[in-house]
Design a protein around this motif. Structure first.
Motif, PDB file in Angstrom:
ATOM      1  N   GLY A   2     -11.531 -11.117 -20.876  1.00 21.10           N
ATOM      2  CA  GLY A   2     -11.919 -11.510 -19.530  1.00 21.10           C
ATOM      3  C   GLY A   2     -11.373 -10.584 -18.463  1.00 21.10           C
ATOM      4  O   GLY A   2     -10.744  -9.558 -18.763  1.00 21.10           O
ATOM      5  N   SER A   3     -11.609 -10.967 -17.213  1.00 23.61           N
ATOM      6  CA  SER A   3     -11.213 -10.148 -16.070  1.00 23.61           C
ATOM      7  C   SER A   3     -10.502 -10.990 -15.022  1.00 23.61           C
ATOM      8  O   SER A   3     -10.730 -12.209 -14.923  1.00 23.61           O
ATOM      9  CB  SER A   3     -12.444  -9.502 -15.428  1.00 23.61           C
ATOM     10  N   LEU A   4      -9.662 -10.324 -14.263  1.00 21.93           N
ATOM     11  CA  LEU A   4      -8.997 -10.921 -13.110  1.00 21.93           C
ATOM     12  C   LEU A   4      -8.833  -9.850 -12.056  1.00 21.93           C
ATOM     13  O   LEU A   4      -8.707  -8.655 -12.389  1.00 21.93           O
ATOM     14  CB  LEU A   4      -7.610 -11.460 -13.471  1.00 21.93           C
ATOM     15  N   ARG A   5      -8.818 -10.266 -10.795  1.00 25.82           N
ATOM     16  CA  ARG A   5      -8.482  -9.339  -9.713  1.00 25.82           C
ATOM     17  C   ARG A   5      -7.268  -9.870  -8.974  1.00 25.82           C
ATOM     18  O   ARG A   5      -7.301 -10.974  -8.426  1.00 25.82           O
ATOM     19  CB  ARG A   5      -9.633  -9.137  -8.747  1.00 25.82           C
ATOM     20  N   LEU A   6      -6.223  -9.081  -8.972  1.00 28.15           N
ATOM     21  CA  LEU A   6      -5.022  -9.416  -8.230  1.00 28.15           C
ATOM     22  C   LEU A   6      -5.096  -8.787  -6.851  1.00 28.15           C
ATOM     23  O   LEU A   6      -5.619  -7.687  -6.680  1.00 28.15           O
ATOM     24  CB  LEU A   6      -3.777  -8.910  -8.958  1.00 28.15           C
ATOM     25  N   SER A   7      -4.540  -9.503  -5.880  1.00 30.81           N
ATOM     26  CA  SER A   7      -4.481  -9.005  -4.516  1.00 30.81           C
ATOM     27  C   SER A   7      -3.035  -8.966  -4.051  1.00 30.81           C
ATOM     28  O   SER A   7      -2.232  -9.814  -4.432  1.00 30.81           O
ATOM     29  CB  SER A   7      -5.285  -9.910  -3.586  1.00 30.81           C
ATOM     30  N   CYS A   8      -2.746  -7.982  -3.241  1.00 31.55           N
ATOM     31  CA  CYS A   8      -1.427  -7.843  -2.635  1.00 31.55           C
ATOM     32  C   CYS A   8      -1.632  -7.736  -1.131  1.00 31.55           C
ATOM     33  O   CYS A   8      -2.221  -6.755  -0.654  1.00 31.55           O
ATOM     34  CB  CYS A   8      -0.722  -6.613  -3.173  1.00 31.55           C
TER      35      CYS A   8
ATOM     36  N   VAL B  67       2.267  -0.292 -14.065  1.00 30.72           N
ATOM     37  CA  VAL B  67       0.880  -0.612 -14.385  1.00 30.72           C
ATOM     38  C   VAL B  67      -0.103   0.317 -13.661  1.00 30.72           C
ATOM     39  O   VAL B  67      -1.096   0.781 -14.241  1.00 30.72           O
ATOM     40  CB  VAL B  67       0.566  -2.082 -14.032  1.00 30.72           C
ATOM     41  N   ALA B  68       0.142   0.558 -12.373  1.00 31.81           N
ATOM     42  CA  ALA B  68      -0.770   1.402 -11.596  1.00 31.81           C
ATOM     43  C   ALA B  68      -0.112   1.737 -10.272  1.00 31.81           C
ATOM     44  O   ALA B  68       0.726   0.989  -9.776  1.00 31.81           O
ATOM     45  CB  ALA B  68      -2.095   0.685 -11.350  1.00 31.81           C
ATOM     46  N   VAL B  69      -0.516   2.868  -9.696  1.00 30.51           N
ATOM     47  CA  VAL B  69      -0.017   3.255  -8.378  1.00 30.51           C
ATOM     48  C   VAL B  69      -1.139   3.957  -7.626  1.00 30.51           C
ATOM     49  O   VAL B  69      -1.989   4.627  -8.226  1.00 30.51           O
ATOM     50  CB  VAL B  69       1.240   4.157  -8.490  1.00 30.51           C
ATOM     51  N   ILE B  70      -1.134   3.792  -6.306  1.00 26.99           N
ATOM     52  CA  ILE B  70      -2.131   4.424  -5.452  1.00 26.99           C
ATOM     53  C   ILE B  70      -1.417   5.029  -4.252  1.00 26.99           C
ATOM     54  O   ILE B  70      -0.494   4.431  -3.695  1.00 26.99           O
ATOM     55  CB  ILE B  70      -3.219   3.414  -5.026  1.00 26.99           C
ATOM     56  N   SER B  71      -1.839   6.215  -3.863  1.00 25.54           N
ATOM     57  CA  SER B  71      -1.223   6.883  -2.730  1.00 25.54           C
ATOM     58  C   SER B  71      -1.544   6.153  -1.430  1.00 25.54           C
ATOM     59  O   SER B  71      -2.467   5.335  -1.371  1.00 25.54           O
ATOM     60  CB  SER B  71      -1.694   8.330  -2.648  1.00 25.54           C
TER      61      SER B  71
ATOM     62  N   SER C 265      -6.924  -0.278  -6.139  1.00 20.59           N
ATOM     63  CA  SER C 265      -7.632   0.151  -4.940  1.00 20.59           C
ATOM     64  C   SER C 265      -6.926  -0.418  -3.726  1.00 20.59           C
ATOM     65  O   SER C 265      -6.051  -1.282  -3.852  1.00 20.59           O
ATOM     66  CB  SER C 265      -9.095  -0.304  -4.975  1.00 20.59           C
ATOM     67  N   ARG C 266      -7.307   0.068  -2.558  1.00 21.33           N
ATOM     68  CA  ARG C 266      -6.679  -0.447  -1.347  1.00 21.33           C
ATOM     69  C   ARG C 266      -7.684  -0.467  -0.206  1.00 21.33           C
ATOM     70  O   ARG C 266      -8.653   0.314  -0.198  1.00 21.33           O
ATOM     71  CB  ARG C 266      -5.455   0.391  -0.987  1.00 21.33           C
TER      72      ARG C 266
ATOM     73  N   ALA D 133      -7.545  -1.120   6.195  1.00 23.80           N
ATOM     74  CA  ALA D 133      -7.967  -1.868   7.380  1.00 23.80           C
ATOM     75  C   ALA D 133      -7.584  -3.341   7.261  1.00 23.80           C
ATOM     76  O   ALA D 133      -7.341  -4.012   8.269  1.00 23.80           O
ATOM     77  CB  ALA D 133      -9.472  -1.724   7.572  1.00 23.80           C
ATOM     78  N   LYS D 134      -7.537  -3.825   6.025  1.00 26.36           N
ATOM     79  CA  LYS D 134      -7.181  -5.231   5.783  1.00 26.36           C
ATOM     80  C   LYS D 134      -5.739  -5.387   5.331  1.00 26.36           C
ATOM     81  O   LYS D 134      -5.292  -6.508   5.077  1.00 26.36           O
ATOM     82  CB  LYS D 134      -8.111  -5.830   4.726  1.00 26.36           C
ATOM     83  N   ASN D 135      -5.025  -4.265   5.209  1.00 31.58           N
ATOM     84  CA  ASN D 135      -3.632  -4.316   4.757  1.00 31.58           C
ATOM     85  C   ASN D 135      -3.512  -4.927   3.361  1.00 31.58           C
ATOM     86  O   ASN D 135      -2.608  -5.736   3.104  1.00 31.58           O
ATOM     87  CB  ASN D 135      -2.770  -5.104   5.757  1.00 31.58           C
ATOM     88  N   MET D 136      -4.428  -4.525   2.475  1.00 25.67           N
ATOM     89  CA  MET D 136      -4.503  -5.110   1.154  1.00 25.67           C
ATOM     90  C   MET D 136      -4.530  -4.030   0.078  1.00 25.67           C
ATOM     91  O   MET D 136      -5.078  -2.944   0.283  1.00 25.67           O
ATOM     92  CB  MET D 136      -5.767  -5.958   1.000  1.00 25.67           C
ATOM     93  N   VAL D 137      -3.951  -4.365  -1.060  1.00 24.62           N
ATOM     94  CA  VAL D 137      -4.071  -3.563  -2.270  1.00 24.62           C
ATOM     95  C   VAL D 137      -4.534  -4.488  -3.395  1.00 24.62           C
ATOM     96  O   VAL D 137      -4.113  -5.648  -3.451  1.00 24.62           O
ATOM     97  CB  VAL D 137      -2.742  -2.885  -2.635  1.00 24.62           C
TER      98      VAL D 137
END
Length: 124
Positions: A16-22, A48-52, A71-72, A75-79
């Motif tokens: 299955g799949s999940l999307r986590l939000s920060c 697990v993962a990193v984004i610039s 992903s990030r 504009a929404k201050n979200m990753v």
């Protein structure tokens, strides 16, 4: 000071799949390299993962490459962490972490700000 709050964890079947939000507050996240780590019971915290800070660069360990996508949206201050083809071994508490203009570090100790974590459980 940056406050981070993770959401989106839960129980999912293998495959299955999940999307986590920060979600960030206190300061704009657009200046921060942001990463996801996870920790299973009795194990060390694992990269697990990193984004610039501008989203131009990402890095993943082989264990999740091709299955997870970070992903990030500054504009929404979200990753986000999109997780697909989940396996029982992905079960852990997942943490969001941030470091001001940091390198794409895979080491937990290099991150200054952490969320409280969100539980992901993958059943077989």
């Amino acid at each position: 000071q940056v406050q981070l709050v993770e959401t989106g964890g839960g129980l999912v079947q293998a495959g299955g799949s999940l999307r986590l939000s920060c979600a960030a507050s206190g300061r704009t996240l657009s200046s921060y390299t942001t990463a996801w780590f996870r920790q299973a019971p009795g194990k060390e915290r694992e990269f697990v993962a990193v984004i610039s800070w501008n989203g131009g660069y990402t890095k993943y360990p082989d264990s999740v490459k091709g299955r997870f996508t970070i992903s990030r949206d500054n504009a929404k201050n979200m990753v986000y962490l999109q997780m697909s083809s989940l396996r029982p071994e992905d079960t852990a508490v997942y943490y969001c972490a941030a470091n001001l203009y940091g390198l794409l570090s895979t080491t937990p100790g290099t991150y200054d700000y952490w969320g409280q974590g969100t539980q992901v459980t993958v059943s077989s």
